[in-house]
Every structure is written in C-alpha cells, then in structure tokens.
Write an enzyme that holds these catalytic residues in place. Structure first.
Site, PDB file in Angstrom:
ATOM      1  N   VAL A   6      17.639  -7.602  -1.128  1.00  4.88           N
ATOM      2  CA  VAL A   6      17.745  -6.716  -2.295  1.00  4.88           C
ATOM      3  C   VAL A   6      19.168  -6.730  -2.847  1.00  4.88           C
ATOM      4  O   VAL A   6      19.380  -6.806  -4.064  1.00  4.88           O
ATOM      5  CB  VAL A   6      17.305  -5.273  -1.926  1.00  4.88           C
TER       6      VAL A   6
ATOM      7  N   ASN B   9       8.594  -7.467  -6.609  1.00  3.19           N
ATOM      8  CA  ASN B   9       8.967  -6.338  -5.750  1.00  3.19           C
ATOM      9  C   ASN B   9      10.460  -6.239  -5.506  1.00  3.19           C
ATOM     10  O   ASN B   9      10.983  -5.153  -5.268  1.00  3.19           O
ATOM     11  CB  ASN B   9       8.231  -6.455  -4.404  1.00  3.19           C
TER      12      ASN B   9
ATOM     13  N   ARG C  22      -0.171  -6.646   3.861  1.00  4.15           N
ATOM     14  CA  ARG C  22       0.832  -7.723   3.717  1.00  4.15           C
ATOM     15  C   ARG C  22       0.091  -9.043   3.577  1.00  4.15           C
ATOM     16  O   ARG C  22      -0.827  -9.333   4.360  1.00  4.15           O
ATOM     17  CB  ARG C  22       1.720  -7.765   4.960  1.00  4.15           C
TER      18      ARG C  22
ATOM     19  N   SER D  23      28.457  -9.225   8.691  1.00  5.51           N
ATOM     20  CA  SER D  23      28.754 -10.061   7.511  1.00  5.51           C
ATOM     21  C   SER D  23      30.132  -9.802   6.925  1.00  5.51           C
ATOM     22  O   SER D  23      30.511 -10.468   5.959  1.00  5.51           O
ATOM     23  CB  SER D  23      27.721  -9.805   6.409  1.00  5.51           C
TER      24      SER D  23
ATOM     25  N   HIS E 183       4.457  -8.239  -5.595  1.00  7.73           N
ATOM     26  CA  HIS E 183       3.402  -7.409  -5.027  1.00  7.73           C
ATOM     27  C   HIS E 183       2.271  -7.283  -6.055  1.00  7.73           C
ATOM     28  O   HIS E 183       2.527  -7.094  -7.249  1.00  7.73           O
ATOM     29  CB  HIS E 183       3.919  -5.991  -4.738  1.00  7.73           C
TER      30      HIS E 183
ATOM     31  N   GLY F  65       9.350  -8.171   0.713  1.00  9.26           N
ATOM     32  CA  GLY F  65       9.504  -6.724   0.877  1.00  9.26           C
ATOM     33  C   GLY F  65      10.059  -6.349   2.240  1.00  9.26           C
ATOM     34  O   GLY F  65      10.604  -5.267   2.422  1.00  9.26           O
TER      35      GLY F  65
ATOM     36  N   LYS G 235       3.951   6.759   1.643  1.00  8.94           N
ATOM     37  CA  LYS G 235       5.027   6.738   0.637  1.00  8.94           C
ATOM     38  C   LYS G 235       4.398   6.702  -0.748  1.00  8.94           C
ATOM     39  O   LYS G 235       4.821   7.409  -1.656  1.00  8.94           O
ATOM     40  CB  LYS G 235       5.897   5.488   0.816  1.00  8.94           C
TER      41      LYS G 235
ATOM     42  N   GLN H 245       0.988  -7.161  -0.588  1.00 12.14           N
ATOM     43  CA  GLN H 245       2.448  -7.148  -0.682  1.00 12.14           C
ATOM     44  C   GLN H 245       3.098  -8.408  -0.109  1.00 12.14           C
ATOM     45  O   GLN H 245       2.755  -8.877   0.979  1.00 12.14           O
ATOM     46  CB  GLN H 245       2.999  -5.896   0.029  1.00 12.14           C
TER      47      GLN H 245
ATOM     48  N   CYS I 165       8.826   0.056  -3.613  1.00  8.52           N
ATOM     49  CA  CYS I 165       8.431  -0.951  -4.612  1.00  8.52           C
ATOM     50  C   CYS I 165       6.973  -0.813  -5.069  1.00  8.52           C
ATOM     51  O   CYS I 165       6.667  -0.915  -6.266  1.00  8.52           O
ATOM     52  CB  CYS I 165       8.662  -2.350  -4.057  1.00  8.52           C
TER      53      CYS I 165
HETATM   54  P1  NAP Z   1      17.790  -7.408   4.538  1.00  8.66           P
HETATM   55  O1  NAP Z   1      17.564  -8.664   3.782  1.00  8.66           O
HETATM   56  O2  NAP Z   1      17.492  -7.371   5.974  1.00  8.66           O
HETATM   57  O3  NAP Z   1      19.320  -6.920   4.299  1.00  8.66           O
HETATM   58  C1  NAP Z   1      19.857  -5.769   4.891  1.00  8.66           C
HETATM   59  C2  NAP Z   1      21.235  -5.499   4.322  1.00  8.66           C
HETATM   60  O4  NAP Z   1      21.727  -4.243   4.811  1.00  8.66           O
HETATM   61  C3  NAP Z   1      22.267  -6.554   4.744  1.00  8.66           C
HETATM   62  O5  NAP Z   1      23.215  -6.697   3.719  1.00  8.66           O
HETATM   63  C4  NAP Z   1      22.886  -5.904   5.977  1.00  8.66           C
HETATM   64  O6  NAP Z   1      24.184  -6.388   6.252  1.00  8.66           O
HETATM   65  C5  NAP Z   1      22.968  -4.469   5.494  1.00  8.66           C
HETATM   66  N1  NAP Z   1      23.125  -3.505   6.583  1.00  8.66           N
HETATM   67  C6  NAP Z   1      22.269  -3.276   7.596  1.00  8.66           C
HETATM   68  N2  NAP Z   1      22.768  -2.316   8.404  1.00  8.66           N
HETATM   69  C7  NAP Z   1      23.951  -1.929   7.880  1.00  8.66           C
HETATM   70  C8  NAP Z   1      24.935  -0.990   8.238  1.00  8.66           C
HETATM   71  N3  NAP Z   1      24.824  -0.214   9.331  1.00  8.66           N
HETATM   72  N4  NAP Z   1      26.044  -0.877   7.470  1.00  8.66           N
HETATM   73  C9  NAP Z   1      26.179  -1.647   6.375  1.00  8.66           C
HETATM   74  N5  NAP Z   1      25.280  -2.551   5.961  1.00  8.66           N
HETATM   75  C10 NAP Z   1      24.168  -2.693   6.712  1.00  8.66           C
HETATM   76  O7  NAP Z   1      16.929  -6.234   3.921  1.00  8.66           O
HETATM   77  P2  NAP Z   1      16.539  -5.994   2.385  1.00  8.66           P
HETATM   78  O8  NAP Z   1      15.198  -6.551   2.133  1.00  8.66           O
HETATM   79  O9  NAP Z   1      17.664  -6.380   1.493  1.00  8.66           O
HETATM   80  O10 NAP Z   1      16.356  -4.420   2.394  1.00  8.66           O
HETATM   81  C11 NAP Z   1      17.442  -3.567   2.644  1.00  8.66           C
HETATM   82  C12 NAP Z   1      16.962  -2.135   2.500  1.00  8.66           C
HETATM   83  O11 NAP Z   1      16.600  -1.899   1.129  1.00  8.66           O
HETATM   84  C13 NAP Z   1      15.684  -1.794   3.290  1.00  8.66           C
HETATM   85  O12 NAP Z   1      15.994  -1.416   4.616  1.00  8.66           O
HETATM   86  C14 NAP Z   1      15.117  -0.660   2.497  1.00  8.66           C
HETATM   87  O13 NAP Z   1      15.713   0.545   2.862  1.00  8.66           O
HETATM   88  C15 NAP Z   1      15.513  -1.021   1.074  1.00  8.66           C
HETATM   89  N6  NAP Z   1      14.387  -1.677   0.385  1.00  8.66           N
HETATM   90  C16 NAP Z   1      13.719  -0.950  -0.504  1.00  8.66           C
HETATM   91  C17 NAP Z   1      12.655  -1.492  -1.154  1.00  8.66           C
HETATM   92  C18 NAP Z   1      11.895  -0.655  -2.101  1.00  8.66           C
HETATM   93  O14 NAP Z   1      10.702  -0.625  -1.964  1.00  8.66           O
HETATM   94  N7  NAP Z   1      12.534  -0.022  -3.052  1.00  8.66           N
HETATM   95  C19 NAP Z   1      12.246  -2.788  -0.935  1.00  8.66           C
HETATM   96  C20 NAP Z   1      12.964  -3.538  -0.016  1.00  8.66           C
HETATM   97  C21 NAP Z   1      14.032  -2.961   0.637  1.00  8.66           C
HETATM   98  P3  NAP Z   1      24.457  -7.599   7.309  1.00  8.66           P
HETATM   99  O15 NAP Z   1      24.397  -8.877   6.499  1.00  8.66           O
HETATM  100  O16 NAP Z   1      25.837  -7.310   7.781  1.00  8.66           O
HETATM  101  O17 NAP Z   1      23.416  -7.520   8.359  1.00  8.66           O
HETATM  102  O1  3JN Z   2       7.331  -3.747   2.749  1.00  7.92           O
HETATM  103  C1  3JN Z   2       7.521  -3.741   1.535  1.00  7.92           C
HETATM  104  O2  3JN Z   2       6.943  -4.522   0.765  1.00  7.92           O
HETATM  105  C2  3JN Z   2       8.450  -2.764   0.954  1.00  7.92           C
HETATM  106  C3  3JN Z   2       9.426  -2.311   1.974  1.00  7.92           C
HETATM  107  C4  3JN Z   2      10.194  -1.300   1.802  1.00  7.92           C
HETATM  108  C5  3JN Z   2      11.070  -0.838   2.842  1.00  7.92           C
HETATM  109  C6  3JN Z   2      11.399  -1.674   3.923  1.00  7.92           C
HETATM  110  C7  3JN Z   2      12.210  -1.207   4.939  1.00  7.92           C
HETATM  111  C8  3JN Z   2      12.683   0.076   4.904  1.00  7.92           C
HETATM  112  C9  3JN Z   2      11.574   0.435   2.798  1.00  7.92           C
HETATM  113  C10 3JN Z   2      11.270   1.279   1.609  1.00  7.92           C
HETATM  114  O3  3JN Z   2      12.018   1.146   0.667  1.00  7.92           O
HETATM  115  O4  3JN Z   2      10.325   2.051   1.555  1.00  7.92           O
HETATM  116  C11 3JN Z   2      12.370   0.904   3.845  1.00  7.92           C
HETATM  117  C12 3JN Z   2      12.908   2.279   3.852  1.00  7.92           C
HETATM  118  O5  3JN Z   2      12.117   3.202   3.900  1.00  7.92           O
HETATM  119  O6  3JN Z   2      14.105   2.467   3.805  1.00  7.92           O
END
Ligand code: NAP
Ligand code: 3JN
Length: 342
Positions: free
Chosen positions: A17, A317, A237, A43, A244, A162, A215, A158, A131
C-alpha cells in the site's frame, strides 16, 4: 488559512500500500514540499523512488512526526495504535489505513465520494475504511439517497494483494511450482491459494463470521450514517493479483429499475458503469487493476423480492481500496482547510 505545500510522512512506505501511495502522490501532483518515508527497523536505511529521486527510509519512532503536516499510515494496526497518537499530538494529521481506529466514535471513517462532511471536527486521526467496504459504499451511496437501502447481501472475491507483498509472492510461487509438477506448502494463507478459493479472510469471530466480513457490516453503517441498513457478507480470497470483485444484492424501500440505476450510477462520482451483456462487457479485475474508479455492471432485478437489484462491483483494492482513498481524504482535508489538529 490553507498552506500551499505540505510536509508528508508515509508510514509503511516499503509495503504494497505504501508504495502505491508514493505512486498516487506523484500521479496526482500532491502539493507536497517534503516526503518522509517511514518503515520498521527492517527497511530503515533503504530507499524508495519518488519524483525521480531515491528517498531514504527512516525507522518510525515517536518523534518522527515533529514539524510534519500530514502522516499517511499503512503500517498495520499495531504500529498505528502505537504511533498515530504521537503524530496527532505533534500537530500532524493522520490518515490511517488500518482497522485500529475505524470504529472509534471520535474518529471519522471516510470515503470522499460518500461522507466528506464527516471530516469536519476531526481530532487529528482519520480512518480509511477496509478496501471491500470502500468500493461497495461508493455504489451504495447514490442508491441509498434515491431509494433508501434496507438490506445488502454481499459476497466478495478478493485479490491476494489485499494481504500484502508476501501473499503476492506466495501466489506467484505456488502457480510456478504447481505448473512444474512440484508440491506447495502454504505459508501466508491456511490453504493453497493457487487454483483455489478460500472462504476465510482474517480470523473467525464468535458469531462464525470472519473479521473481514464484520468490517464490511459495521463500516458500511458508519460511513453511510445509517444503522438501520442491514448488511450480511461472505468474504472469499481468490487467486487474482489485483482487483477485488463483489456480487452485491440490494433491497430498497422505493423502486429503482435497473435502467434507472444505470443512469444514476453513471453520473455519480468515482463510478464507471460497464454493463453491455450483449457485448459480453462487464467489470473485470484485470481491467480495474491500475484504475481509480469503481466499476459496476451486471445490474439486474432480483426477481425474488419486490424492490431488489443484483450487481457486480470491481475496483483496484490497492488504489481506491487503500492508497488512492487515503490520498483523496488528504486532498479533501486540504480543500476544506482541515490540515490542523485542534
Ligand atoms: P505489507 O506489504 O506487508 O507492508 C507493511 C508495511 O508496514 C511495510 O512498509 C513495513 O515496513 C511497515 N511496518 C510494519 N510494521 C511496522 C512498524 N512496527 N513500524 C513501522 N513500519 C512498520 O502490507 P500492506 O499490504 O502494505 O498493508 C499494510 C497495512 O495497510 C495493513 O496491515 C493494513 O493495516 C493496511 N491495509 C489496508 C487495506 C484496506 O483495506 N484499506 C488494504 C491493505 C492494507 P518494513 O519494510 O520495515 O517491514
Ligand atoms: O484482505 C484484504 O483484501 C484486505 C485487507 C485488509 C487488511 C489487512 C491487514 C490488516 C486490514 C484492513 O485494512 O482491514 C488490516 C487491518 O485491519 O489493519
């Protein structure tokens, strides 16, 4: 008085993201004077590309936000719970992508096409919805305004993006191995995702629904500002990388014909109607990937009830479901002169 340019942190800048957020900030020419990419210690010291340069990633800490105006968080719920209050306390407005703050009554949960007015009176933290909820409410809102929605039955399909970078890699690897006659060992998901569908996203709750499903139920009501809307969801999934898809059944109080719904949705913000069954044209995940809009098609009457519609809703998504919606919230804050913590 609104500033002209803003100092912006992206928390989780190395993730699926976060990287998309950097792209969207570039593509939309966001009024940004300084970018501060933050991640975990894993990182810190690496770089991310932004506006033709490589920008150093720093480890997120309690003091990372001093002197900044906005922080766009996608570092997971734990990091958000821990660090977002420090950001807000130092005067930096947070738009958070995790589940951590969404149902907090003091935190606006916003989709700019649906409830931008909820940003007024924010206290420093704004939540971006899940999403699957976002793409659905963009379509539900104009229908609710016209015909009052009573009940929604949704099933999702999905994409693995995601779940993040590791899940994208898992699907790629499983497809490659299976096509070469090799065995696979699921790591990210509880079962093989390649050539399969998993009716479990996130953990099961006491009511036998998954957290992802609940959610959709709770966030939809909060965003639409109407607790009387009944929502039931099944989240699945599927082995798709980006986009999605959702099958949505809607029961309304007043009549809305499929033809009227098509016209209404086609003129509503953020929606593209693709609904030409005779040409086999309907929304597809592979077409929605990389696009900003929510795509809707297969609009038809539910012939088993009085005022019912079925439709198929697809969106990217990672863009509208996460990065783009977050940045649209930031743009709406700017437009409403709300980039300040009271
Ligand atoms: P991802 O590809 O696994 O990336 C996670 C990111 O968070 C990486 O940059 C990681 O840094 C960083 N991170 C993890 N723990 C941390 C910490 N303690 N302090 C600082 N940075 C930290 O996951 P993603 O798909 O981008 O998703 C990230 C988050 O976005 C999810 O957990 C969720 O909460 C949210 N999300 C929301 C939606 C939605 O539906 N709106 C969809 C997808 C995700 P490193 O590179 O250092 O590990
Ligand atoms: O699984 C998906 O397609 C959407 C995933 C969202 C997600 C993944 C990890 C943590 C969330 C979210 O945004 O609802 C979270 C979270 O709750 O932080």
């Amino acid at each position: 008085m609104a500033k002209m340019k803003y100092r912006v942190a992206v928390a989780g800048a190395t993730g699926a993201v976060g990287r998309e957020m950097l792209k969207v900030l570039e593509q939309r020419d966001f009024p940004l004077s300084e970018l501060v990419p933050l991640a975990s210690s894993r990182s810190a010291g690496t770089t991310v590309p932004f506006r033709g340069a490589e920008v150093l990633v720093r480890e997120m800490g309690e003091d990372s936000f001093e002197g900044l105006d906005l922080a766009l968080f996608s570092a997971g719920g734990e990091a958000s719970k821990r660090f977002a209050p420090f950001a807000a306390r130092s005067g930096c407005v947070v738009v958070d992508n995790s589940n951590a703050w969404r149902m907090d009554p003091g935190v606006p949960l916003v989709v700019p096409e649906v409830n931008p007015q909820d940003l007024d009176g924010h206290k420093g933290i704004i939540a971006n919805p899940n999403c699957s909820t976002i793409q659905m409410v963009v379509v539900l809102k104009p229908i609710h305004d016209r015909a009052r929605i009573r009940r929604v039955v949704v099933s999702t399909y999905q994409a693995v993006s995601g779940t993040g970078q590791k899940a994208i890699a898992e699907l790629e690897e499983q497809v490659r191995r299976l096509m070469n006659g090799m065995e696979v060992t699921p790591k990210v998901y509880p079962h093989q995702i390649a050539f399969n569908c998993l009716p479990q996203i996130d953990v099961f709750l006491d009511n036998a629904y998954t957290r992802e499903e609940m959610k959709m139920v709770n966030e939809t009501r909060k965003i639409m500002g109407d607790d009387s809307i009944r929502v039931t969801a099944t989240a699945v999934r599927v082995p798709v990388f980006y986009g999605h898809s959702e099958s949505v059944n809607i029961e309304t109080e007043k009549e809305l014909t499929p033809a009227e719904a098509r016209v209404l949705l086609a003129k509503s913000p953020g929606i593209t109607v693709v609904d030409y069954p005779d040409k086999k044209a309907y929304p597809l995940a592979i077409d929605a990937a990389g696009e900003d809009d929510v795509f809707v098609g297969r609009i038809r009457a539910d012939e088993t009830i009085v005022n019912g519609l079925n439709m198929w809703i697809v969106s990217d998504n990672i863009r509208k479901g996460a990065a783009l919606n977050t940045i649209q919230i930031a743009e709406t804050l700017i437009a409403r002169d709300l980039v300040r913590v009271p």
